[in-house]
Design a protein around this motif. Structure first.
Motif, PDB file in Angstrom:
ATOM      1  N   ASP A 163     -13.910  -8.469 -38.305  1.00  9.15           N
ATOM      2  CA  ASP A 163     -15.235  -8.717 -37.624  1.00  9.15           C
ATOM      3  C   ASP A 163     -15.951  -9.808 -37.893  1.00  9.15           C
ATOM      4  O   ASP A 163     -16.060 -10.776 -37.619  1.00  9.15           O
ATOM      5  N   GLU A 164     -17.025  -8.870 -38.956  1.00 10.51           N
ATOM      6  CA  GLU A 164     -17.893  -8.853 -39.443  1.00 10.51           C
ATOM      7  C   GLU A 164     -18.340  -8.568 -40.845  1.00 10.51           C
ATOM      8  O   GLU A 164     -17.595  -7.271 -41.420  1.00 10.51           O
ATOM      9  N   VAL A 165     -19.105  -9.653 -41.201  1.00 17.63           N
ATOM     10  CA  VAL A 165     -20.077  -8.967 -43.109  1.00 17.63           C
ATOM     11  C   VAL A 165     -20.681  -9.654 -42.913  1.00 17.63           C
ATOM     12  O   VAL A 165     -21.653  -9.978 -42.827  1.00 17.63           O
ATOM     13  N   PRO A 166     -21.606  -8.007 -42.289  1.00 18.15           N
ATOM     14  CA  PRO A 166     -22.840  -7.859 -42.382  1.00 18.15           C
ATOM     15  C   PRO A 166     -23.718  -8.508 -43.600  1.00 18.15           C
ATOM     16  O   PRO A 166     -23.369  -7.495 -44.851  1.00 18.15           O
ATOM     17  N   GLY A 167     -25.070  -8.765 -43.111  1.00 20.69           N
ATOM     18  CA  GLY A 167     -25.531  -8.761 -44.883  1.00 20.69           C
ATOM     19  C   GLY A 167     -25.331  -9.639 -46.276  1.00 20.69           C
ATOM     20  O   GLY A 167     -25.714  -9.318 -47.130  1.00 20.69           O
ATOM     21  N   LEU A 168     -24.848 -10.801 -46.132  1.00 17.45           N
ATOM     22  CA  LEU A 168     -24.217 -11.104 -46.597  1.00 17.45           C
ATOM     23  C   LEU A 168     -25.207 -11.890 -47.869  1.00 17.45           C
ATOM     24  O   LEU A 168     -26.715 -12.887 -47.481  1.00 17.45           O
ATOM     25  N   THR A 169     -24.880 -11.909 -48.811  1.00 11.76           N
ATOM     26  CA  THR A 169     -26.510 -12.305 -49.590  1.00 11.76           C
ATOM     27  C   THR A 169     -25.787 -12.483 -51.360  1.00 11.76           C
ATOM     28  O   THR A 169     -24.990 -12.233 -51.850  1.00 11.76           O
ATOM     29  N   LEU A 170     -26.207 -13.974 -51.536  1.00 13.33           N
ATOM     30  CA  LEU A 170     -25.511 -14.938 -52.347  1.00 13.33           C
ATOM     31  C   LEU A 170     -27.350 -14.717 -52.711  1.00 13.33           C
ATOM     32  O   LEU A 170     -27.689 -16.229 -53.270  1.00 13.33           O
ATOM     33  N   LYS A 171     -26.684 -14.670 -54.275  1.00 17.83           N
ATOM     34  CA  LYS A 171     -28.053 -15.234 -55.420  1.00 17.83           C
ATOM     35  C   LYS A 171     -27.234 -15.367 -56.721  1.00 17.83           C
ATOM     36  O   LYS A 171     -26.447 -15.648 -57.050  1.00 17.83           O
ATOM     37  N   GLY A 172     -28.275 -17.143 -57.047  1.00 17.27           N
ATOM     38  CA  GLY A 172     -27.635 -17.427 -58.258  1.00 17.27           C
ATOM     39  C   GLY A 172     -26.742 -18.599 -58.013  1.00 17.27           C
ATOM     40  O   GLY A 172     -26.042 -19.013 -58.535  1.00 17.27           O
ATOM     41  N   PHE A 173     -26.574 -19.158 -56.976  1.00 20.16           N
ATOM     42  CA  PHE A 173     -25.734 -19.989 -55.761  1.00 20.16           C
ATOM     43  C   PHE A 173     -27.022 -21.132 -55.632  1.00 20.16           C
ATOM     44  O   PHE A 173     -27.926 -21.142 -55.926  1.00 20.16           O
ATOM     45  N   LYS A 174     -26.268 -22.713 -55.098  1.00 16.86           N
ATOM     46  CA  LYS A 174     -27.065 -23.862 -55.049  1.00 16.86           C
ATOM     47  C   LYS A 174     -27.666 -23.353 -53.699  1.00 16.86           C
ATOM     48  O   LYS A 174     -28.646 -23.786 -53.801  1.00 16.86           O
ATOM     49  N   TYR A 175     -26.862 -22.915 -52.765  1.00 15.53           N
ATOM     50  CA  TYR A 175     -27.056 -22.598 -51.399  1.00 15.53           C
ATOM     51  C   TYR A 175     -27.470 -21.357 -51.934  1.00 15.53           C
ATOM     52  O   TYR A 175     -26.437 -20.483 -50.874  1.00 15.53           O
ATOM     53  N   PRO A 176     -28.167 -20.319 -51.515  1.00 16.11           N
ATOM     54  CA  PRO A 176     -28.312 -19.141 -51.504  1.00 16.11           C
ATOM     55  C   PRO A 176     -28.147 -18.430 -49.527  1.00 16.11           C
ATOM     56  O   PRO A 176     -28.847 -19.672 -49.188  1.00 16.11           O
ATOM     57  N   LEU A 177     -28.333 -17.337 -49.955  1.00 19.53           N
ATOM     58  CA  LEU A 177     -28.273 -16.244 -48.267  1.00 19.53           C
ATOM     59  C   LEU A 177     -29.347 -15.140 -48.294  1.00 19.53           C
ATOM     60  O   LEU A 177     -28.711 -14.596 -49.728  1.00 19.53           O
ATOM     61  N   THR A 178     -29.198 -14.810 -47.366  1.00 14.86           N
ATOM     62  CA  THR A 178     -30.101 -13.679 -47.830  1.00 14.86           C
ATOM     63  C   THR A 178     -30.109 -12.686 -46.351  1.00 14.86           C
ATOM     64  O   THR A 178     -29.965 -13.590 -45.445  1.00 14.86           O
ATOM     65  N   ASN A 179     -29.147 -11.973 -45.958  1.00 17.40           N
ATOM     66  CA  ASN A 179     -28.454 -10.746 -44.977  1.00 17.40           C
ATOM     67  C   ASN A 179     -27.963 -11.284 -43.770  1.00 17.40           C
ATOM     68  O   ASN A 179     -28.423 -11.707 -42.605  1.00 17.40           O
ATOM     69  N   TYR A 180     -26.991 -12.801 -44.232  1.00 17.25           N
ATOM     70  CA  TYR A 180     -26.433 -14.067 -43.358  1.00 17.25           C
ATOM     71  C   TYR A 180     -25.282 -12.556 -42.806  1.00 17.25           C
ATOM     72  O   TYR A 180     -24.875 -11.949 -43.085  1.00 17.25           O
ATOM     73  N   PHE A 181     -25.221 -12.564 -41.655  1.00 16.26           N
ATOM     74  CA  PHE A 181     -24.567 -12.449 -40.349  1.00 16.26           C
ATOM     75  C   PHE A 181     -23.150 -12.996 -40.382  1.00 16.26           C
ATOM     76  O   PHE A 181     -23.216 -13.539 -39.798  1.00 16.26           O
ATOM     77  N   LEU A 182     -22.453 -12.724 -41.259  1.00 15.22           N
ATOM     78  CA  LEU A 182     -21.030 -13.986 -41.364  1.00 15.22           C
ATOM     79  C   LEU A 182     -19.254 -12.955 -40.229  1.00 15.22           C
ATOM     80  O   LEU A 182     -20.032 -11.742 -40.480  1.00 15.22           O
ATOM     81  N   THR A 183     -19.141 -13.778 -39.298  1.00 17.97           N
ATOM     82  CA  THR A 183     -18.435 -13.577 -38.413  1.00 17.97           C
ATOM     83  C   THR A 183     -16.743 -14.231 -38.771  1.00 17.97           C
ATOM     84  O   THR A 183     -17.015 -15.367 -39.766  1.00 17.97           O
ATOM     85  N   ASN A 184     -16.481 -13.471 -38.603  1.00 18.43           N
ATOM     86  CA  ASN A 184     -14.526 -14.677 -38.510  1.00 18.43           C
ATOM     87  C   ASN A 184     -14.451 -16.507 -37.467  1.00 18.43           C
ATOM     88  O   ASN A 184     -13.814 -16.691 -37.441  1.00 18.43           O
ATOM     89  N   ALA A 185     -15.868 -15.891 -36.688  1.00 18.22           N
ATOM     90  CA  ALA A 185     -15.613 -17.240 -35.668  1.00 18.22           C
ATOM     91  C   ALA A 185     -17.066 -18.310 -36.752  1.00 18.22           C
ATOM     92  O   ALA A 185     -17.471 -19.209 -36.149  1.00 18.22           O
ATOM     93  N   SER A 186     -17.276 -17.645 -37.963  1.00 17.63           N
ATOM     94  CA  SER A 186     -18.708 -18.431 -38.332  1.00 17.63           C
ATOM     95  C   SER A 186     -18.674 -18.693 -39.978  1.00 17.63           C
ATOM     96  O   SER A 186     -18.417 -17.217 -40.653  1.00 17.63           O
ATOM     97  N   CYS A 187     -18.526 -19.806 -40.097  1.00 15.31           N
ATOM     98  CA  CYS A 187     -18.857 -19.794 -42.079  1.00 15.31           C
ATOM     99  C   CYS A 187     -19.556 -21.467 -42.541  1.00 15.31           C
ATOM    100  O   CYS A 187     -18.904 -21.548 -43.209  1.00 15.31           O
ATOM    101  N   GLY A 188     -19.985 -21.529 -41.601  1.00 13.40           N
ATOM    102  CA  GLY A 188     -20.129 -23.217 -42.504  1.00 13.40           C
ATOM    103  C   GLY A 188     -21.138 -23.020 -43.443  1.00 13.40           C
ATOM    104  O   GLY A 188     -21.823 -23.395 -44.448  1.00 13.40           O
ATOM    105  N   LEU A 189     -22.073 -22.046 -42.972  1.00  9.90           N
ATOM    106  CA  LEU A 189     -22.724 -21.460 -44.556  1.00  9.90           C
ATOM    107  C   LEU A 189     -22.791 -20.599 -45.697  1.00  9.90           C
ATOM    108  O   LEU A 189     -23.046 -20.497 -46.179  1.00  9.90           O
ATOM    109  N   SER A 190     -21.039 -21.117 -45.483  1.00  7.12           N
ATOM    110  CA  SER A 190     -20.422 -20.081 -46.982  1.00  7.12           C
ATOM    111  C   SER A 190     -19.367 -20.398 -46.790  1.00  7.12           C
ATOM    112  O   SER A 190     -19.005 -20.117 -47.588  1.00  7.12           O
ATOM    113  N   LEU A 191     -19.680 -21.914 -46.958  1.00 13.32           N
ATOM    114  CA  LEU A 191     -18.451 -22.702 -47.298  1.00 13.32           C
ATOM    115  C   LEU A 191     -18.930 -23.781 -48.594  1.00 13.32           C
ATOM    116  O   LEU A 191     -20.004 -25.072 -48.540  1.00 13.32           O
ATOM    117  N   SER A 192     -17.753 -23.827 -49.200  1.00 13.42           N
ATOM    118  CA  SER A 192     -17.843 -25.030 -50.693  1.00 13.42           C
ATOM    119  C   SER A 192     -19.398 -24.462 -51.265  1.00 13.42           C
ATOM    120  O   SER A 192     -20.606 -25.620 -51.141  1.00 13.42           O
TER     121      SER A 192
END
Length: 217
Positions: A163-192
């Motif tokens: 259902d969800e992956v809370p707190g997704l944090t990406l470091k060292g990427f072109k598009y970093p993320l901090t504490n992103y709440f990823l669900t199975n109905a949204s993936c735009g910020l975690s794509l490509s």
């Protein structure tokens, strides 16, 4: 123990043969129509699994008298897919790393089932990969470090397998993320996404994270 599963989906022969040559393995399990690929290219599997409804006649018979090859025949009416049954065989062989070839193709339902097998393996502490000429897919259940020099292709995408992956944090990427709440109905910020640093960190609080490393044709 490392096991390679060869299923009956689309297989780029040049890629698959190169992959098999570069990756040492303890077991090769041919799954139903995947045995045809082995037969054509002279690859001897250690195990053969399937109901063989999609395998051309005459191929299986060439392996039946070899005592070093274990054949598991399945009924056409069954609860598990052929590939899931082959995964169970790999687990019985105490495999700790499993690679699945021939798992993509025209049947989206089969491909989705194969992606779910990655989660099944990961929840049992087994690292399993779905690999083809353009993608390497696996499931993460804990934070990990990715090395740019070992990256498969140019892009990395992340999807929630539950259902969800809370707190997704990406470091060292072109598009970093901090504490992103990823669900199975949204993936735009975690794509490509793309790895910029020598090492990139993927961390999350809980859940099951599908990671797709990919390249263009």
């Amino acid at each position: 123990m490392k096991t390679i599963l060869i299923s009956g989906g689309d297989i780029n022969s040049d890629f698959a043969l190169n992959f098999l040559e570069k990756n040492e393995t303890d077991y090769i399990i041919a799954i139903d129509k995947g045995l045809m690929f082995c037969h054509i290219y002279g690859i001897r599997p250690t195990h053969i699994v399937g109901d063989f409804d999609s395998l051309p006649p005459g191929i299986l018979e060439t392996y039946e008298n070899n005592p070093e090859i274990h054949i598991k025949r399945l009924r056409p009416e069954k609860d598990d897919s052929d590939t899931e049954s082959a995964l169970h065989v790999a687990l019985e062989l105490h495999s700790d790393t499993i690679c699945l070839l021939g798992a993509t193709g025209t049947r989206v339902d089969h491909m989705m089932a194969n992606l779910q097998l990655l989660a099944y393996a990961a929840l049992r502490g087994i690292q399993m990969y779905l690999v083809d000429a353009y993608n390497l897919v696996t499931v993460l259940t804990a934070s990990t470090i990715l090395k740019r020099e070992e990256q498969y292709g140019n892009y990395v995408s992340f999807f929630s397998m539950g259902d969800e992956v809370p707190g997704l944090t990406l470091k060292g990427f072109k598009y970093p993320l901090t504490n992103y709440f990823l669900t199975n109905a949204s993936c735009g910020l975690s794509l490509s996404n793309e790895i910029l640093e020598e090492e990139a960190e993927v961390s999350f609080a809980s859940g099951i994270l599908l990671m797709v490393q990919s390249k263009d044709k």
